[in-house]
Design a protein around this motif. Structure first.
Motif, PDB file in Angstrom:
ATOM      1  N   GLU A 123      94.889 -15.406 -20.532  1.00  0.00           N
ATOM      2  CA  GLU A 123      93.881 -16.418 -20.190  1.00  0.00           C
ATOM      3  C   GLU A 123      94.344 -17.324 -19.055  1.00  0.00           C
ATOM      4  OE1 GLU A 123      90.110 -17.265 -20.642  1.00  0.00           O
ATOM      5  OE2 GLU A 123      91.034 -16.046 -22.217  1.00  0.00           O
ATOM      6  N   ASP A 124      95.646 -17.673 -19.049  1.00  0.00           N
ATOM      7  CA  ASP A 124      96.185 -18.587 -18.023  1.00  0.00           C
ATOM      8  C   ASP A 124      95.979 -18.073 -16.598  1.00  0.00           C
ATOM      9  OD1 ASP A 124      97.103 -19.788 -20.268  1.00  0.00           O
ATOM     10  OD2 ASP A 124      99.230 -19.756 -19.748  1.00  0.00           O
ATOM     11  N   GLU A 125      95.925 -16.751 -16.450  1.00  0.00           N
ATOM     12  CA  GLU A 125      95.828 -16.182 -15.097  1.00  0.00           C
ATOM     13  C   GLU A 125      94.545 -16.605 -14.386  1.00  0.00           C
ATOM     14  OE1 GLU A 125      97.880 -14.379 -12.953  1.00  0.00           O
ATOM     15  OE2 GLU A 125      99.326 -15.086 -14.429  1.00  0.00           O
ATOM     16  N   LEU A 126      93.480 -16.858 -15.146  1.00  0.00           N
ATOM     17  CA  LEU A 126      92.236 -17.307 -14.518  1.00  0.00           C
ATOM     18  C   LEU A 126      92.453 -18.625 -13.774  1.00  0.00           C
ATOM     19  CD1 LEU A 126      89.674 -16.377 -17.298  1.00  0.00           C
ATOM     20  CD2 LEU A 126      89.562 -15.617 -14.913  1.00  0.00           C
ATOM     21  N   GLY A 127      93.289 -19.481 -14.339  1.00  0.00           N
ATOM     22  CA  GLY A 127      93.611 -20.738 -13.666  1.00  0.00           C
ATOM     23  C   GLY A 127      94.369 -20.510 -12.378  1.00  0.00           C
ATOM     24  N   ARG A 128      95.302 -19.540 -12.404  1.00  0.00           N
ATOM     25  CA  ARG A 128      96.065 -19.243 -11.187  1.00  0.00           C
ATOM     26  C   ARG A 128      95.157 -18.661 -10.104  1.00  0.00           C
ATOM     27  NH1 ARG A 128     100.631 -19.515 -14.250  1.00  0.00           N
ATOM     28  NH2 ARG A 128     100.019 -17.861 -15.680  1.00  0.00           N
ATOM     29  N   ARG A 129      94.231 -17.788 -10.514  1.00  0.00           N
ATOM     30  CA  ARG A 129      93.293 -17.224  -9.535  1.00  0.00           C
ATOM     31  C   ARG A 129      92.415 -18.328  -8.938  1.00  0.00           C
ATOM     32  NH1 ARG A 129      91.515 -13.117 -13.754  1.00  0.00           N
ATOM     33  NH2 ARG A 129      93.562 -12.272 -14.200  1.00  0.00           N
ATOM     34  N   SER A 130      91.957 -19.238  -9.807  1.00  0.00           N
ATOM     35  CA  SER A 130      91.114 -20.340  -9.329  1.00  0.00           C
ATOM     36  C   SER A 130      91.879 -21.219  -8.339  1.00  0.00           C
ATOM     37  CB  SER A 130      90.639 -21.198 -10.503  1.00  0.00           C
ATOM     38  OG  SER A 130      89.807 -20.446 -11.355  1.00  0.00           O
ATOM     39  N   LEU A 131      93.156 -21.424  -8.611  1.00  0.00           N
ATOM     40  CA  LEU A 131      93.987 -22.219  -7.698  1.00  0.00           C
ATOM     41  C   LEU A 131      93.992 -21.580  -6.313  1.00  0.00           C
ATOM     42  CD1 LEU A 131      96.187 -24.333  -6.928  1.00  0.00           C
ATOM     43  CD2 LEU A 131      97.861 -22.664  -7.667  1.00  0.00           C
ATOM     44  N   LEU A 132      94.203 -20.261  -6.258  1.00  0.00           N
ATOM     45  CA  LEU A 132      94.257 -19.594  -4.954  1.00  0.00           C
ATOM     46  C   LEU A 132      92.910 -19.714  -4.240  1.00  0.00           C
ATOM     47  CD1 LEU A 132      96.491 -18.111  -3.388  1.00  0.00           C
ATOM     48  CD2 LEU A 132      95.376 -15.986  -3.993  1.00  0.00           C
ATOM     49  N   TYR A 133      91.810 -19.530  -4.976  1.00  0.00           N
ATOM     50  CA  TYR A 133      90.489 -19.693  -4.365  1.00  0.00           C
ATOM     51  C   TYR A 133      90.328 -21.095  -3.768  1.00  0.00           C
ATOM     52  CZ  TYR A 133      88.517 -15.351  -6.344  1.00  0.00           C
ATOM     53  OH  TYR A 133      88.234 -14.046  -6.636  1.00  0.00           O
ATOM     54  N   SER A 134      90.864 -22.098  -4.460  1.00  0.00           N
ATOM     55  CA  SER A 134      90.669 -23.484  -4.021  1.00  0.00           C
ATOM     56  C   SER A 134      91.380 -23.772  -2.694  1.00  0.00           C
ATOM     57  CB  SER A 134      91.158 -24.455  -5.099  1.00  0.00           C
ATOM     58  OG  SER A 134      92.581 -24.500  -5.122  1.00  0.00           O
ATOM     59  N   LEU A 135      92.320 -22.920  -2.292  1.00  0.00           N
ATOM     60  CA  LEU A 135      93.049 -23.135  -1.041  1.00  0.00           C
ATOM     61  C   LEU A 135      92.258 -22.672   0.185  1.00  0.00           C
ATOM     62  CD1 LEU A 135      96.593 -21.753  -2.070  1.00  0.00           C
ATOM     63  CD2 LEU A 135      95.650 -24.037  -2.477  1.00  0.00           C
ATOM     64  N   LEU A 136      91.303 -21.764  -0.025  1.00  0.00           N
ATOM     65  CA  LEU A 136      90.704 -21.050   1.106  1.00  0.00           C
ATOM     66  C   LEU A 136      89.903 -21.946   2.043  1.00  0.00           C
ATOM     67  CD1 LEU A 136      89.484 -17.827  -0.752  1.00  0.00           C
ATOM     68  CD2 LEU A 136      91.716 -18.283   0.275  1.00  0.00           C
ATOM     69  N   MET A 137      88.979 -22.730   1.491  1.00  0.00           N
ATOM     70  CA  MET A 137      88.070 -23.480   2.353  1.00  0.00           C
ATOM     71  C   MET A 137      88.722 -24.692   3.033  1.00  0.00           C
ATOM     72  SD  MET A 137      85.564 -21.605   2.601  1.00  0.00           S
ATOM     73  CE  MET A 137      84.579 -22.697   3.601  1.00  0.00           C
ATOM     74  N   PRO A 138      89.640 -25.411   2.383  1.00  0.00           N
ATOM     75  CA  PRO A 138      90.349 -26.460   3.126  1.00  0.00           C
ATOM     76  C   PRO A 138      91.097 -25.907   4.342  1.00  0.00           C
ATOM     77  CG  PRO A 138      90.611 -26.826   0.787  1.00  0.00           C
ATOM     78  CD  PRO A 138      89.941 -25.492   0.930  1.00  0.00           C
ATOM     79  N   VAL A 139      91.653 -24.695   4.211  1.00  0.00           N
ATOM     80  CA  VAL A 139      92.298 -24.045   5.358  1.00  0.00           C
ATOM     81  C   VAL A 139      91.243 -23.737   6.422  1.00  0.00           C
ATOM     82  CG1 VAL A 139      93.472 -21.940   6.132  1.00  0.00           C
ATOM     83  CG2 VAL A 139      94.240 -23.099   4.048  1.00  0.00           C
ATOM     84  N   MET A 140      90.134 -23.133   5.991  1.00  0.00           N
ATOM     85  CA  MET A 140      89.064 -22.745   6.924  1.00  0.00           C
ATOM     86  C   MET A 140      88.480 -23.968   7.634  1.00  0.00           C
ATOM     87  SD  MET A 140      87.812 -19.719   7.639  1.00  0.00           S
ATOM     88  CE  MET A 140      87.016 -19.629   9.238  1.00  0.00           C
ATOM     89  N   ASN A 141      88.378 -25.069   6.911  1.00  0.00           N
ATOM     90  CA  ASN A 141      87.785 -26.295   7.445  1.00  0.00           C
ATOM     91  C   ASN A 141      88.532 -26.810   8.681  1.00  0.00           C
ATOM     92  OD1 ASN A 141      85.930 -28.692   7.068  1.00  0.00           O
ATOM     93  ND2 ASN A 141      87.906 -29.726   6.937  1.00  0.00           N
ATOM     94  N   GLN A 142      89.834 -26.484   8.778  1.00  0.00           N
ATOM     95  CA  GLN A 142      90.615 -26.908   9.951  1.00  0.00           C
ATOM     96  C   GLN A 142      90.143 -26.199  11.217  1.00  0.00           C
ATOM     97  OE1 GLN A 142      95.117 -27.476   8.720  1.00  0.00           O
ATOM     98  NE2 GLN A 142      94.310 -25.604   7.838  1.00  0.00           N
TER      99      GLN A 142
END
Length: 612
Positions: A123-142
């Motif tokens: 179950e914990d892995e879903l949190g890790r996957r969500s964390l990685l997703y959360s990095l994408l758009m702040p990077v793109m926003n630059q």
């Protein structure tokens, strides 16, 4: 690989700028302290799993330091842990690979004995996957600011799932994610404002899902700032779907009603919340889709689109010219690198050319090691890597911060959910560094020769399939002298092509139906991921056999030698992609045959009773 959660109300205290800043700082911290983070990750994994059967069997005895781990634990492939996986699948609840309960299996597109591999997850892995997703758009926003002011049009789909005999669900990683609360009940985030309602993505019927997502995307065409799918092939299928069905879609927009073929009540309800009668928009879409050329159709129908978000690395690079044609050369952005085994990293320079894409591995996701590999010379698509490693090769593995610029490695992971020193099968090249964290180009899957979508066919599997098929030629006293293959992506969907040179000893003519039977036998012999692509996803077209003139493969050898291949070491490549070689083969084709029907396929492994 975008996320598409349900949009909830914007909280009063929401601060996007602060959120972006925190995430970029997290990336800075993780990459600056990559080795310390990796050491902590390994200690956490080993201490939490100290008493599991697999680690005890190898004598780790609760130790959590790197040296003990590396000296004690073998580097493994799926076949090494398959017996443990099968016990869990059959209902053994004891801590075999992981101390936490295995919540489900993720089905890998890599195959074992023609079946999908089962990757245990917690179950914990879903949190890790969500964390990685959360990095994408702040990077793109630059690089592309203002993406919070509009919507993303992404074509996302769930796939069939099965239940193991022990009652655990087995399904692809994205299906798992889209069906999770992390996806469906995500808090407000302007970057996850998508044109497709969740109900359209979670619809089991692939036609209804595609139709309703496309309809919603057209209705909101002015709000769309980015478009995409997971793989390039999937996005092109969506455009081809529009090419085939735009008249029906225009009728729906003109009248404010949904086509009767869309029967799923939840889908109809979700779409009706968006769809309003708009004759002017229908006329606009009709005018654009009626034009002779579909060049630039994406920017014509969705004029505010800034980029196309799809994976175009590895075998997906074959779709770049088609994407450029439809998008008028919009940037093709690969945001992240992930697999069923683990989510790995992000692209910190998303507007780079597709050929220059590199991924920075996020050191909190898993413990990473790297096996140095050497290239085989030749004209084949694949890189050969030894199946089993000797003691010397096991000691050659290096840690994340110790990889060398320009060197190619096979990725090896140790995960929180029970994979220990597991060979993922991906070949990566070190392209540079972000602080102390290396950045990698994805080169290919080891030993894979053919791929159209998420399918991966290796040389051994192809050889086995061809061997089964040539039995149909025996009554005609004909044998297969030589063969090679090609992944043809000029058709949509793409399909496998096999070039056969025959030795005909008998006088009985071979009826076309015999070659069609050969095509079908090859398809029946290929792995379940390929067959699902043919039967259920419609992401792969019928396999084709092209019979070539006698002497064709001698000419192929002459050509390879003219390019510098050694006559002593030359062997026929089992797959080709170099355009002049494909042209040479096509110039000598005497007849073509296609598989007459789809091969058999059902969800799950052959030995299970399947469920939908």
């Amino acid at each position: 690989m975008p996320e598409a959660p349900k949009i909830t109300q914007k909280p009063a205290e929401y601060n996007l700028e602060l959120k972006n800043k925190k995430i970029l700082q997290f990336i800075e911290d993780m990459t600056s302290n990559a080795d310390e983070v990796q050491k902590t990750v390994l200690e956490e994994i080993l201490s939490s799993n100290a008493h599991v059967e697999y680690l005890k069997k190898h004598g780790l005895d609760g130790r959590t330091d790197r040296d003990s781990f590396k000296n004690t634990m073998p580097v493994i492939t799926y076949e090494d842990i398959q017996p443990f996986v099968e016990r869990i699948a059959n209902g053994d609840m004891s801590p075999i690979l992981c101390s936490k309960p295995i919540s489900e299996f993720l089905t890998s597109s890599g195959t074992s004995g023609g079946e999908r591999k089962l990757m245990p997850t917690i179950e914990d892995e879903l949190g890790r996957r969500s964390l990685l997703y959360s990095l994408l758009m702040p990077v793109m926003n630059q690089f592309v600011p203002g993406l919070d002011k509009g919507k993303g049009m992404y074509f996302l789909f769930i796939k069939s799932e099965a239940k193991t005999p022990g009652g655990l669900v087995a399904r692809p990683v994205l299906t798992s994610y889209y069906k999770s609360s992390h996806f469906k009940d995500r808090p407000y985030d302007p970057y996850t404002n998508y044109t497709s309602p969740n109900e359209t993505i979670l619809c089991q019927d692939s036609y209804q899902s595609m139709y309703s997502q496309m309809l919603c995307g057209l209705c909101q065409h002015k709000e769309v700032l980015r478009v995409g799918a997971v793989f390039a092939s999937g996005f092109i299928r969506a455009i081809k779907f529009l090419e085939k069905h735009w008249r029906l879609l225009c009728n729906d927009i003109r009248t404010g009603t949904i086509d009767s073929q869309i029967t799923d009540p939840s889908v109809r309800e979700a779409v009706m919340n968006i769809l309003k009668a708009d004759p002017k928009l229908a006329d606009f879409i009709e005018a654009e889709c009626s034009k002779d050329s579909w060049q630039g159709i994406i920017t014509r129908l969705w004029p505010n689109t800034k980029y196309v978000d799809v994976i175009v690395t590895g075998t997906m690079s074959q779709y770049i010219p088609t994407l450029d044609f439809y998008s008028n050369g919009l940037p093709l952005v690969c945001t992240m690198y992930a697999s069923s085994e683990c989510y790995f990293g992000v692209n910190l320079n998303p507007l780079c050319k597709p050929s220059e894409v590199s991924y920075t591995l996020v050191p909190t996701m898993a413990y990473f090691e790297f096996l140095p590999i050497q290239r085989n010379n030749g004209v084949s698509n694949s890189i050969s890597v030894p199946k089993t490693l000797n003691e010397k090769e096991q000691k050659e593995l290096v840690d994340l911060v110790d990889v060398k610029l320009g060197q190619e490695y096979e990725l090896v992971v140790t995960t929180y959910s029970g994979l220990f020193r597991y060979r993922v099968g991906d070949v990566l090249r070190v392209a540079g560094f972000k602080n102390k964290a290396p950045q990698f180009n994805f080169i290919c899957r080891k030993n894979v020769v053919l791929s159209i979508d998420s399918d991966k066919t290796d040389e051994v599997e192809l050889q086995h399939a061809v061997k089964n098929a040539v039995n149909h030629l025996l009554p005609f006293d004909a044998t297969l002298a030589e063969y090679t293959s090609f992944a043809d992506t000029t058709t949509i969907p793409g399909h496998y092509v096999l070039y056969w040179e025959l030795s005909l000893n008998g006088n009985t003519p071979i009826h076309p139906s015999v070659f069609e039977d050969c095509c079908l036998t090859i398809e029946e012999s290929l792995n379940s991921v390929y067959r699902q692509g043919r039967v259920c996803d419609k992401s792969i077209g019928p396999l084709e056999i092209k019979i070539v003139e006698p002497g064709t493969f001698d000419k192929l050898m002459d050509y390879a030698i003219s390019l510098g291949a050694s006559i002593n070491q030359y062997k026929t490549p089992r797959c080709v992609k170099f355009a002049p070689i494909v042209e040479l083969l096509n110039s000598r084709v005497v007849s073509c045959y296609f598989s007459p029907k789809c091969p058999k396929w059902f969800p799950g492994h052959k030995q299970w009773s399947n469920t939908d």
